[in-house]
Design a protein around this motif. Structure first.
Motif, mmCIF file in Angstrom:
data_model
loop_
_atom_site.group_PDB
_atom_site.id
_atom_site.type_symbol
_atom_site.label_atom_id
_atom_site.label_comp_id
_atom_site.label_asym_id
_atom_site.label_seq_id
_atom_site.Cartn_x
_atom_site.Cartn_y
_atom_site.Cartn_z
ATOM 1 N N ILE A 24 0.814 -1.005 0.334
ATOM 2 C CA ILE A 24 -0.025 0.246 0.291
ATOM 3 C C ILE A 24 0.763 1.111 -0.234
ATOM 4 O O ILE A 24 1.854 1.252 0.919
ATOM 5 N N LEU A 25 0.658 2.206 -1.171
ATOM 6 C CA LEU A 25 1.589 3.351 -0.458
ATOM 7 C C LEU A 25 0.509 4.606 -0.198
ATOM 8 O O LEU A 25 0.194 4.674 -0.922
ATOM 9 N N GLY A 26 1.257 4.655 0.338
ATOM 10 C CA GLY A 26 0.430 5.939 1.467
ATOM 11 C C GLY A 26 -0.416 5.886 2.763
ATOM 12 O O GLY A 26 -0.834 4.200 3.004
ATOM 13 N N SER A 27 0.163 6.508 3.618
ATOM 14 C CA SER A 27 -0.677 6.291 5.154
ATOM 15 C C SER A 27 -1.526 7.375 5.382
ATOM 16 O O SER A 27 -1.212 7.831 7.067
ATOM 17 N N GLY A 28 -1.991 7.781 5.254
ATOM 18 C CA GLY A 28 -3.725 9.075 4.948
ATOM 19 C C GLY A 28 -4.347 7.472 5.401
ATOM 20 O O GLY A 28 -4.573 6.554 5.117
ATOM 21 N N PRO A 29 -5.429 8.434 5.568
ATOM 22 C CA PRO A 29 -7.057 7.585 5.533
ATOM 23 C C PRO A 29 -7.594 6.245 4.450
ATOM 24 O O PRO A 29 -7.270 5.232 5.441
ATOM 25 N N ALA A 30 -6.844 6.232 3.615
ATOM 26 C CA ALA A 30 -7.506 5.672 2.636
ATOM 27 C C ALA A 30 -6.138 3.916 2.281
ATOM 28 O O ALA A 30 -6.443 3.279 2.624
ATOM 29 N N GLY A 31 -4.812 4.816 2.618
ATOM 30 C CA GLY A 31 -4.082 3.904 2.448
ATOM 31 C C GLY A 31 -3.883 2.501 4.175
ATOM 32 O O GLY A 31 -4.296 1.450 4.245
ATOM 33 N N LEU A 32 -4.396 3.339 5.534
ATOM 34 C CA LEU A 32 -4.422 2.813 6.488
ATOM 35 C C LEU A 32 -5.861 2.130 6.895
ATOM 36 O O LEU A 32 -5.328 0.840 6.342
ATOM 37 N N SER A 33 -7.252 2.891 6.531
ATOM 38 C CA SER A 33 -8.174 1.678 5.911
ATOM 39 C C SER A 33 -7.799 0.100 4.597
ATOM 40 O O SER A 33 -8.095 -0.377 5.489
ATOM 41 N N ALA A 34 -7.377 0.892 4.105
ATOM 42 C CA ALA A 34 -6.794 -0.887 3.178
ATOM 43 C C ALA A 34 -5.698 -1.522 4.277
ATOM 44 O O ALA A 34 -6.007 -2.753 3.853
ATOM 45 N N GLY A 35 -5.202 -0.436 4.781
ATOM 46 C CA GLY A 35 -3.945 -1.917 6.109
ATOM 47 C C GLY A 35 -5.091 -2.265 6.862
ATOM 48 O O GLY A 35 -5.121 -3.477 6.986
ATOM 49 N N ILE A 36 -5.747 -1.894 7.132
ATOM 50 C CA ILE A 36 -6.754 -2.229 8.643
ATOM 51 C C ILE A 36 -7.602 -3.891 7.718
ATOM 52 O O ILE A 36 -7.056 -4.665 7.906
ATOM 53 N N PHE A 37 -8.120 -3.812 6.419
ATOM 54 C CA PHE A 37 -8.646 -4.436 5.637
ATOM 55 C C PHE A 37 -8.045 -6.165 5.386
ATOM 56 O O PHE A 37 -8.287 -7.196 5.026
ATOM 57 N N CYS A 38 -6.813 -5.608 4.356
ATOM 58 C CA CYS A 38 -5.626 -6.071 3.676
ATOM 59 C C CYS A 38 -5.388 -6.822 5.176
ATOM 60 O O CYS A 38 -5.213 -8.274 4.944
ATOM 61 N N GLY A 39 -4.891 -6.954 6.275
ATOM 62 C CA GLY A 39 -4.526 -7.072 7.084
ATOM 63 C C GLY A 39 -5.436 -7.888 8.204
ATOM 64 O O GLY A 39 -5.158 -9.429 8.364
ATOM 65 N N PRO A 45 -0.106 -6.786 4.952
ATOM 66 C CA PRO A 45 -0.217 -6.411 4.384
ATOM 67 C C PRO A 45 1.413 -5.131 4.223
ATOM 68 O O PRO A 45 1.547 -4.434 5.269
ATOM 69 N N LEU A 46 2.741 -4.313 3.642
ATOM 70 C CA LEU A 46 3.294 -3.786 3.620
ATOM 71 C C LEU A 46 3.194 -2.166 3.207
ATOM 72 O O LEU A 46 2.694 -1.737 2.135
ATOM 73 N N ILE A 47 2.510 -0.940 4.195
ATOM 74 C CA ILE A 47 3.070 -0.195 4.242
ATOM 75 C C ILE A 47 3.973 0.597 4.039
ATOM 76 O O ILE A 47 4.336 1.222 4.344
ATOM 77 N N ILE A 48 3.793 1.560 2.335
ATOM 78 C CA ILE A 48 5.195 2.500 2.271
ATOM 79 C C ILE A 48 4.849 4.183 2.703
ATOM 80 O O ILE A 48 3.613 3.881 2.170
ATOM 81 N N GLU A 49 4.968 4.321 3.989
ATOM 82 C CA GLU A 49 4.420 5.421 4.314
ATOM 83 C C GLU A 49 4.748 6.896 3.909
ATOM 84 O O GLU A 49 3.544 7.446 4.940
ATOM 85 N N GLY A 50 6.002 7.102 3.390
ATOM 86 C CA GLY A 50 6.428 7.819 3.112
ATOM 87 C C GLY A 50 6.547 8.791 4.365
ATOM 88 O O GLY A 50 7.309 8.481 5.529
ATOM 89 N N GLY A 90 -1.526 -6.469 11.819
ATOM 90 C CA GLY A 90 -0.510 -7.543 11.503
ATOM 91 C C GLY A 90 0.120 -6.533 9.811
ATOM 92 O O GLY A 90 0.501 -6.886 9.020
ATOM 93 N N ALA A 91 -0.485 -5.140 10.147
ATOM 94 C CA ALA A 91 0.084 -4.245 9.021
ATOM 95 C C ALA A 91 1.972 -4.305 9.200
ATOM 96 O O ALA A 91 2.070 -3.691 10.448
ATOM 97 N N ARG A 92 2.754 -4.492 8.061
ATOM 98 C CA ARG A 92 4.071 -3.693 8.167
ATOM 99 C C ARG A 92 4.086 -2.346 7.273
ATOM 100 O O ARG A 92 3.648 -2.059 7.167
ATOM 101 N N TYR A 93 5.006 -1.851 8.183
ATOM 102 C CA TYR A 93 5.206 -0.230 8.225
ATOM 103 C C TYR A 93 7.387 -0.224 7.449
ATOM 104 O O TYR A 93 8.086 -0.733 7.998
ATOM 105 N N ASP A 94 6.960 0.562 6.578
ATOM 106 C CA ASP A 94 8.166 1.186 5.947
ATOM 107 C C ASP A 94 8.592 2.802 5.845
ATOM 108 O O ASP A 94 6.846 2.798 5.405
#
Ligand SMILES: Cc1cc2nc3c(=O)[nH]c(=O)nc-3n(C[C@H](O)[C@H](O)[C@H](O)COP(=O)(O)OP(=O)(O)OC[C@H]3O[C@@H](n4cnc5c(N)ncnc54)[C@H](O)[C@@H]3O)c2cc1C
Length: 329
Positions: A24-39, A45-50, A90-94
């Motif tokens: 997931i590219l981006g850690s705003g509400p869209a990216g983080l909500s995607a992270g919750i559901f993919c997790g 999911p790997l979230i690239i935070e920026g 279980g989302a991971r962050y970079d």
């Protein structure tokens, strides 16, 4: 020669690196909500935070309209809660920043500013929008050394000091109000003769004892590059062309936003303004396996709740895509 060498290094890394199921590219509400559901679907999911403080919501002192928070919630706290919830599943962050992307082959290749190559089966793009700057050479000189983009992130540097804010929309007025709680004085400088903002914000700014307003005027230089110290801004009145100098200790620029899609030019379909075209109501883009959510898309709803909702839609689309792929094996 140098480029061949770099490509060989990346090729070698890619031969050994594990392919992600979803990035997931981006850690705003869209990216983080995607992270919750993919997790929650065990996709790890790997979230690239920026960059920290580069999401739009982190700029907002009090979000009054996010469902579930009748007294409002600060953007920073909301993002913190979503972040925690995604980690819980279980989302991971970079913390790296995306620099280049290649969507021509699967797995897709993502190049990060720390030199790593990440490969992934599916991609959710949730990069939102980024701030526009004034575009002055003196602004470049003082960027993050006196000139800033976010009062929530850097306002505390100006406790009891004089600051200027450039802009006249909702964001600029919000910035001025946040700064007025900290600074000695705030001057809001706007190109037009009136603000293009919500009436309640205009009223708050006009009635604030610590906020001065300069209309019909543009900043044409930030002073004083020769001293290496921000001492003020040079302002031109756009009606009578007269110039004046406003002494100040810092400047916050809030003159609009542009969508973060330059990485995908000539790879994904986008509209004239650069927003990614999705096949609504899904989050599918023009490349199978690549999904987009939130303010980066051509959907007209640009709010935290709609970004969150589209993040969850993108997660469901990823889950279905991977399931179909598994069934076809
Ligand atoms: C001043 C202001 C006030 C607002 N007030 C409200 C409000 O009261 N209520 C409301 O609902 N909405 C409000 N909004 C709108 C809301 O903030 C957005 O609609 C929402 O944040 C969009 O979410 P997003 O996840 O799509 O994008 P963003 O929140 O912009 O997140 C984008 C993410 O992408 C990351 N990123 C960017 N480039 C890179 C890169 N190269 N590599 C890796 N990551 C990267 C950023 O760090 C960020 O985490 C406001 C917006 C602004 C600017």
């Amino acid at each position: 020669m140098y480029k061949i060498f770099i490509s060989l290094i990346f090729l070698q890394i890619s031969l050994f690196a594990e392919v992600e199921k979803v990035v997931i590219l981006g850690s705003g509400p869209a990216g983080l909500s995607a992270g919750i559901f993919c997790g929650q679907a065990n996709l790890s999911p790997l979230i690239i935070e920026g960059e920290p403080c580069s999401g739009q919501l982190e700029l907002v002192a009090n979000i009054e309209n996010f469902p579930g928070f009748p007294g409002g919630i600060s953007g920073e706290e909301l993002i913190g809660r979503l972040y925690e919830q995604a980690i819980g599943f279980g989302a991971r962050y970079d913390t790296s920043h995306l620099t280049k992307v290649d969507l021509s082959i699967r797995p897709f290749c993502l190049y990060l500013d720390n030199g790593t190559l990440v490969q992934t089966e599916t991609l959710i793009i949730a990069l939102g929008t980024k701030k526009r700057w004034l575009g002055l050479p003196s602004e470049e000189f003082f960027k993050f050394k006196g000139v800033y983009a976010s009062a929530s992130c850097h306002g505390e540097l100006f406790i009891d000091k004089n600051v200027a804010v450039a802009g006249g929309g909702d964001a600029a007025l919000e910035e001025a109000l946040i700064l007025a709680e900290l600074a000695k004085n705030v001057t809001l400088i706007h190109r037009s003769g009136s603000f293009n903002a919500a009436p309640y914000l205009i009223e708050r700014v006009l009635n604030h004892p610590k906020i001065d307003i300069i209309l019909d005027s543009a900043i044409d230089e930030i002073l004083d590059v020769s001293k290496g110290l921000l001492t003020g801004v040079s302002i031109q009145n756009l009606r009578n062309k007269e110039k004046s100098i406003l002494p100040c200790d810092g400047l916050f620029v809030s003159v609009g936003r542009e969508v973060n899609t330059a990485y995908f030019k000539e790879q994904l379909q986008m509209n004239e303004q650069g927003y990614l075209m999705i096949q609504a109501p899904t989050s599918l883009t023009s490349i199978p396996g690549v999904f987009a959510a939130g303010d980066v898309t051509d959907m007209p709803y640009r709010k935290a709740i709609t970004a969150s909702a589209y993040g969850s839609i993108a997660a469901f689309d990823v889950i279905n895509f991977l399931k179909k792929q598994e069934n076809n094996k």
